[in-house]
Write a protein that holds these residues in place. Structure first.
Motif, PDB file in Angstrom:
ATOM      1  N   LEU A  16       1.579   3.969 -15.746  1.00  0.00           N
ATOM      2  CA  LEU A  16       1.972   3.078 -16.263  1.00  0.00           C
ATOM      3  C   LEU A  16       3.632   2.986 -16.400  1.00  0.00           C
ATOM      4  O   LEU A  16       4.262   2.004 -16.005  1.00  0.00           O
ATOM      5  N   LEU A  17       4.095   4.178 -16.434  1.00  0.00           N
ATOM      6  CA  LEU A  17       5.469   4.534 -16.361  1.00  0.00           C
ATOM      7  C   LEU A  17       6.207   4.192 -14.951  1.00  0.00           C
ATOM      8  O   LEU A  17       6.863   3.637 -14.772  1.00  0.00           O
ATOM      9  N   ARG A  18       5.102   4.650 -14.045  1.00  0.00           N
ATOM     10  CA  ARG A  18       5.557   4.615 -12.646  1.00  0.00           C
ATOM     11  C   ARG A  18       5.543   3.115 -12.438  1.00  0.00           C
ATOM     12  O   ARG A  18       6.569   2.604 -11.744  1.00  0.00           O
ATOM     13  N   ARG A  19       4.385   2.340 -12.689  1.00  0.00           N
ATOM     14  CA  ARG A  19       4.608   0.902 -12.368  1.00  0.00           C
ATOM     15  C   ARG A  19       5.704   0.105 -13.113  1.00  0.00           C
ATOM     16  O   ARG A  19       6.300  -0.713 -12.442  1.00  0.00           O
ATOM     17  N   ARG A  20       5.965   0.532 -14.210  1.00  0.00           N
ATOM     18  CA  ARG A  20       6.926  -0.109 -14.889  1.00  0.00           C
ATOM     19  C   ARG A  20       8.581   0.286 -14.266  1.00  0.00           C
ATOM     20  O   ARG A  20       9.237  -0.744 -14.238  1.00  0.00           O
ATOM     21  N   ILE A  21       8.637   1.443 -13.811  1.00  0.00           N
ATOM     22  CA  ILE A  21       9.862   1.826 -13.154  1.00  0.00           C
ATOM     23  C   ILE A  21      10.040   0.875 -11.990  1.00  0.00           C
ATOM     24  O   ILE A  21      11.143   0.252 -11.469  1.00  0.00           O
ATOM     25  N   ARG A  22       8.715   0.802 -11.338  1.00  0.00           N
ATOM     26  CA  ARG A  22       8.807   0.155  -9.800  1.00  0.00           C
ATOM     27  C   ARG A  22       9.270  -1.391 -10.083  1.00  0.00           C
ATOM     28  O   ARG A  22       9.842  -1.882  -9.444  1.00  0.00           O
ATOM     29  N   GLU A  23       8.427  -2.009 -11.315  1.00  0.00           N
ATOM     30  CA  GLU A  23       9.013  -3.337 -11.521  1.00  0.00           C
ATOM     31  C   GLU A  23      10.269  -3.508 -12.131  1.00  0.00           C
ATOM     32  O   GLU A  23      10.973  -4.752 -11.362  1.00  0.00           O
ATOM     33  N   VAL A  24      10.985  -2.483 -12.414  1.00  0.00           N
ATOM     34  CA  VAL A  24      12.466  -2.504 -12.704  1.00  0.00           C
ATOM     35  C   VAL A  24      13.436  -3.009 -11.538  1.00  0.00           C
ATOM     36  O   VAL A  24      13.965  -3.985 -11.553  1.00  0.00           O
ATOM     37  N   SER A  25      13.062  -2.225 -10.561  1.00  0.00           N
ATOM     38  CA  SER A  25      14.019  -2.550  -9.536  1.00  0.00           C
ATOM     39  C   SER A  25      13.414  -3.169  -8.125  1.00  0.00           C
ATOM     40  O   SER A  25      13.789  -3.030  -7.033  1.00  0.00           O
ATOM     41  N   GLU A  26      11.966  -3.486  -8.180  1.00  0.00           N
ATOM     42  CA  GLU A  26      11.459  -4.139  -7.011  1.00  0.00           C
ATOM     43  C   GLU A  26      12.484  -5.517  -6.527  1.00  0.00           C
ATOM     44  O   GLU A  26      12.847  -6.212  -7.267  1.00  0.00           O
ATOM     45  N   ALA A  27      12.963  -5.132  -5.447  1.00  0.00           N
ATOM     46  CA  ALA A  27      13.490  -6.227  -4.701  1.00  0.00           C
ATOM     47  C   ALA A  27      12.748  -7.478  -4.320  1.00  0.00           C
ATOM     48  O   ALA A  27      11.452  -7.200  -3.981  1.00  0.00           O
ATOM     49  N   GLN A  28      13.114  -8.665  -4.636  1.00  0.00           N
ATOM     50  CA  GLN A  28      12.237  -9.844  -4.446  1.00  0.00           C
ATOM     51  C   GLN A  28      11.832 -10.297  -3.061  1.00  0.00           C
ATOM     52  O   GLN A  28      11.020 -10.558  -2.701  1.00  0.00           O
ATOM     53  N   ASP A  29      12.914  -9.610  -2.287  1.00  0.00           N
ATOM     54  CA  ASP A  29      12.900  -9.974  -0.679  1.00  0.00           C
ATOM     55  C   ASP A  29      12.085  -8.768   0.037  1.00  0.00           C
ATOM     56  O   ASP A  29      11.581  -9.015   1.301  1.00  0.00           O
ATOM     57  N   LEU A  30      11.740  -7.693  -0.546  1.00  0.00           N
ATOM     58  CA  LEU A  30      10.847  -6.569  -0.164  1.00  0.00           C
ATOM     59  C   LEU A  30       9.602  -6.639  -0.719  1.00  0.00           C
ATOM     60  O   LEU A  30       9.392  -6.609  -1.830  1.00  0.00           O
ATOM     61  N   THR A  31       8.713  -6.085   0.232  1.00  0.00           N
ATOM     62  CA  THR A  31       7.186  -6.060  -0.526  1.00  0.00           C
ATOM     63  C   THR A  31       6.981  -4.703  -0.904  1.00  0.00           C
ATOM     64  O   THR A  31       7.857  -3.709  -0.453  1.00  0.00           O
ATOM     65  N   PRO A  32       5.940  -4.324  -1.674  1.00  0.00           N
ATOM     66  CA  PRO A  32       6.125  -2.885  -2.101  1.00  0.00           C
ATOM     67  C   PRO A  32       5.957  -1.885  -0.726  1.00  0.00           C
ATOM     68  O   PRO A  32       6.368  -0.746  -0.860  1.00  0.00           O
ATOM     69  N   SER A  33       5.219  -2.188   0.115  1.00  0.00           N
ATOM     70  CA  SER A  33       4.867  -1.364   1.198  1.00  0.00           C
ATOM     71  C   SER A  33       6.368  -0.978   1.774  1.00  0.00           C
ATOM     72  O   SER A  33       6.500  -0.030   2.278  1.00  0.00           O
ATOM     73  N   GLN A  34       7.272  -2.227   1.787  1.00  0.00           N
ATOM     74  CA  GLN A  34       8.625  -2.103   2.636  1.00  0.00           C
ATOM     75  C   GLN A  34       9.612  -1.281   1.665  1.00  0.00           C
ATOM     76  O   GLN A  34      10.229  -0.336   2.216  1.00  0.00           O
ATOM     77  N   VAL A  35       9.240  -1.334   0.375  1.00  0.00           N
ATOM     78  CA  VAL A  35      10.036  -0.392  -0.595  1.00  0.00           C
ATOM     79  C   VAL A  35       9.815   1.006  -0.360  1.00  0.00           C
ATOM     80  O   VAL A  35      10.402   1.995  -0.508  1.00  0.00           O
ATOM     81  N   SER A  36       8.553   1.279  -0.043  1.00  0.00           N
ATOM     82  CA  SER A  36       7.914   2.559  -0.035  1.00  0.00           C
ATOM     83  C   SER A  36       8.342   3.141   1.346  1.00  0.00           C
ATOM     84  O   SER A  36       8.688   4.132   1.222  1.00  0.00           O
ATOM     85  N   ALA A  37       8.354   2.461   2.351  1.00  0.00           N
ATOM     86  CA  ALA A  37       8.883   2.854   3.462  1.00  0.00           C
ATOM     87  C   ALA A  37      10.130   3.350   3.484  1.00  0.00           C
ATOM     88  O   ALA A  37      10.636   4.282   4.266  1.00  0.00           O
ATOM     89  N   LEU A  38      11.189   2.488   2.941  1.00  0.00           N
ATOM     90  CA  LEU A  38      12.466   2.470   2.865  1.00  0.00           C
ATOM     91  C   LEU A  38      12.728   3.840   2.030  1.00  0.00           C
ATOM     92  O   LEU A  38      13.678   4.810   2.632  1.00  0.00           O
ATOM     93  N   THR A  39      12.075   4.236   1.144  1.00  0.00           N
ATOM     94  CA  THR A  39      12.320   5.181   0.280  1.00  0.00           C
ATOM     95  C   THR A  39      11.921   6.603   1.054  1.00  0.00           C
ATOM     96  O   THR A  39      12.574   7.553   0.880  1.00  0.00           O
TER      97      THR A  39
END
Length: 154
Positions: free
Chosen positions: A30-53
């Motif tokens: 739950l914490l991981r999901r919430r932290i991701r939501e906080v900074s999820e960029a609207q223009d990037l998909t979760p897989s793009q954020v993951s790859a960038l990281t």
């Protein structure tokens, strides 16, 4: 023998150990999901954020190495990297050891994006602790983290 050890599960661990493991997994999920939501960029998909990281953590890497690390097909990683390239967040340069391959690295904009994301996540978490927990509770979390750190040791 601790009284909690007298009640064992089918797996041979105490009920308290089984409950602690379950509660911790749920809380971290739950914490991981919430932290991701906080900074999820609207223009990037979760897989793009993951790859960038991942590119940020690995430094220069080939697309196939990134795909293997992420556990995705090379074609999927290629599509993800193409999108990140369009946003100007990554760059590709020839591999000095093998000119047929390209190494993927972050651009300055990519580094700023990753650092901004990290900072936003850290600030959100610190603010949440400040606003939702007492000093005593925060100290308990600090103590619990020391115990959890022991779990990570071989």
């Amino acid at each position: 023998m601790d009284q909690s050890d007298s009640h064992r599960t089918d797996a041979g661990v105490s009920e308290s150990a089984a409950r602690a493991a379950q509660d911790l997994r749920v809380a971290f999920s739950l914490l991981r999901r919430r932290i991701r939501e906080v900074s999820e960029a609207q223009d990037l998909t979760p897989s793009q954020v993951s790859a960038l990281t991942l590119v940020s953590k690995s430094g220069a890497a080939t697309a196939s190495a990134l795909a293997a690390t992420e556990g995705v097909r090379p074609q999927s990683m290629a599509a993800t990297l193409a999108a990140l390239d369009q946003y100007g967040l990554i760059q590709r340069n020839p591999d000095p050891g093998d000119g047929r391959r390209q190494l993927v690295t972050l651009t300055d904009a990519g580094r700023e994006r990753v650092e901004g994301t990290r900072q936003a996540r850290s600030e959100w978490l610190a603010r949440a602790f400040q606003e939702r927990c007492t000093e005593d509770e925060r100290q308990k979390v600090i103590e619990a983290m020391a115990l959890l750190e022991r779990l990570t040791r071989p």
